[in-house]
Scaffold this active site. Structure first.
Site, PDB file in Angstrom:
ATOM      1  CG  ASP A   1      58.635  49.537  39.885  1.00 58.80           C
ATOM      2  OD1 ASP A   1      58.212  48.367  39.977  1.00 58.80           O
ATOM      3  OD2 ASP A   1      58.604  50.193  38.826  1.00 58.80           O
TER       4      ASP A   1
ATOM      5  CG  ASN B   1      50.496  46.781  42.019  1.00 58.77           C
ATOM      6  OD1 ASN B   1      51.019  47.435  42.918  1.00 58.77           O
ATOM      7  ND2 ASN B   1      50.962  46.835  40.772  1.00 58.77           N
TER       8      ASN B   1
HETATM    9  C1  IPE Z   1      54.039  51.046  41.117  1.00 59.12           C
HETATM   10  O1  IPE Z   1      54.774  50.088  40.434  1.00 59.12           O
HETATM   11  C2  IPE Z   1      53.363  50.439  42.301  1.00 59.12           C
HETATM   12  C3  IPE Z   1      54.253  49.984  43.368  1.00 59.12           C
HETATM   13  C4  IPE Z   1      55.536  50.040  43.384  1.00 59.12           C
HETATM   14  C5  IPE Z   1      53.579  49.454  44.522  1.00 59.12           C
HETATM   15  P1  IPE Z   1      54.160  49.244  39.216  1.00 59.12           P
HETATM   16  O2  IPE Z   1      55.206  48.292  38.819  1.00 59.12           O
HETATM   17  O3  IPE Z   1      52.846  48.717  39.575  1.00 59.12           O
HETATM   18  O4  IPE Z   1      53.960  50.385  38.120  1.00 59.12           O
HETATM   19  P2  IPE Z   1      53.957  50.270  36.532  1.00 59.12           P
HETATM   20  O5  IPE Z   1      53.021  49.156  36.172  1.00 59.12           O
HETATM   21  O6  IPE Z   1      55.349  49.996  36.112  1.00 59.12           O
HETATM   22  O7  IPE Z   1      53.500  51.612  36.068  1.00 59.12           O
HETATM   23  C1  IPE Z   2      57.163  46.482  42.855  1.00 61.20           C
HETATM   24  O1  IPE Z   2      57.907  45.627  42.056  1.00 61.20           O
HETATM   25  C2  IPE Z   2      56.241  45.749  43.786  1.00 61.20           C
HETATM   26  C3  IPE Z   2      54.823  45.890  43.446  1.00 61.20           C
HETATM   27  C4  IPE Z   2      54.348  46.641  42.499  1.00 61.20           C
HETATM   28  C5  IPE Z   2      53.868  45.124  44.255  1.00 61.20           C
HETATM   29  P1  IPE Z   2      57.322  45.008  40.720  1.00 61.20           P
HETATM   30  O2  IPE Z   2      56.676  43.718  41.048  1.00 61.20           O
HETATM   31  O3  IPE Z   2      56.485  45.988  39.990  1.00 61.20           O
HETATM   32  O4  IPE Z   2      58.667  44.755  39.912  1.00 61.20           O
HETATM   33  P2  IPE Z   2      58.906  44.910  38.363  1.00 61.20           P
HETATM   34  O5  IPE Z   2      58.516  46.297  37.994  1.00 61.20           O
HETATM   35  O6  IPE Z   2      58.033  43.898  37.694  1.00 61.20           O
HETATM   36  O7  IPE Z   2      60.349  44.656  38.178  1.00 61.20           O
HETATM   37 MG    MG Z   3      56.937  47.418  38.619  1.00 61.48          MG
END
Ligand code: IPE
Ligand code: IPE
Ligand code: MG
Length: 236
Positions: A16, A64
């Protein structure tokens, strides 16, 4: 890394912070995902080099899909590119590759890459990478429950014989031991629907680094923290 330090058998990572990494650099979110893919490659190689047997990574959740079409298609394109390169790497490094998640929602090309990677690497058993793609912990449990109910309806199972171990066998993670350590970078402190069943007694380590910046030293730090924990599994 101190080579006397015990290393967990199974490490899971919530990858993340890609979006925030890109934002800090005034780049599109997709650039963050590309940098995140590099961090994955680096981390997977490092895990292999220190003797981690199973590495499970959260790449795309069932939630997602709420993101913009542009971001989703960017992520899927990167997955395709990554999987193509990974097939060669896996054969070289004898890594077994598994996808945890429902791939039927992915494009036919991506589905084929996933199946090819799994089939071609099934023979390896030195190291296993579980790639969570369109994965949700609750979704996984619902699917397992449905599969069990179907076996009952077909007379293959009796409701009374269901045990925790048997239910585990219906999950994507059947045959994979539970992760001892789950790492979440990016500063968020929640599970976001990752490995709900398997994490019952996992140690969580939350790190204040964005995933694209994740380096071997961060993994060492998490393992050191893990080694300081006193795991009791409910005992006194
Ligand atoms: C969790 O991260 C999913 C992945 C890293 C693939 P998210 O960014 O989707 O989670 P939330 O929305 O912060 O809970
Ligand atoms: C994790 O990074 C990747 C996925 C969830 C696909 P994010 O895209 O959630 O990154 P932040 O949380 O917005 O920084
Ligand atoms: Mg994220």
């Amino acid at each position: 890394m101190d080579n006397k330090m015990p290393v967990p058998n199974h490490i899971a990572i919530i990858m993340d912070g890609n979006g925030r990494w890109a934002k800090k650099r005034f780049l599109p979110r997709t650039a963050g995902h590309a940098a995140g893919a590099e961090a994955f490659r680096r981390t997977a190689n490092y895990c292999r080099s220190i003797g981690v047997k199973y590495l499970t990574v959260y790449a795309f959740s069932t939630e997602n899909w709420k993101r913009s079409e542009e971001e989703i298609s960017g992520i899927m394109k990167l997955m395709g590119k990554y999987l193509k390169e990974a097939i060669t790497d896996m054969e070289k490094n004898r890594v077994r590759f598994k996808v945890f998640g429902d791939i039927s929602r992915l494009s036919p090309e991506l589905q084929k890459l996933c199946t090819d990677a799994q089939e071609r690497s099934a023979q390896y058993d030195d190291v296993q990478v579980n790639f969570c793609l369109n994965y949700g912990g609750r979704d996984e449990i619902v699917r397992a429950t449905k599969a069990f109910a179907k076996d009952v309806a077909e007379g293959k199972r009796q409701p009374e014989e269901l045990t925790e171990q048997m239910l585990s066998g219906y999950l994507y993670s059947a045959d994979v031991p539970d992760p001892e350590l789950i790492i979440r970078p990016s500063g968020e402190m929640r599970t976001s629907n990752f490995l709900l069943w398997q994490s019952a007694y996992s140690e969580y380590v939350f790190l204040n680094v964005l995933w694209p910046d994740f380096q071997p030293k961060h993994l060492d730090e998490a393992i050191m923290e893990y080694n300081r924990r006193n795991r009791r599994f409910g005992g006194a």
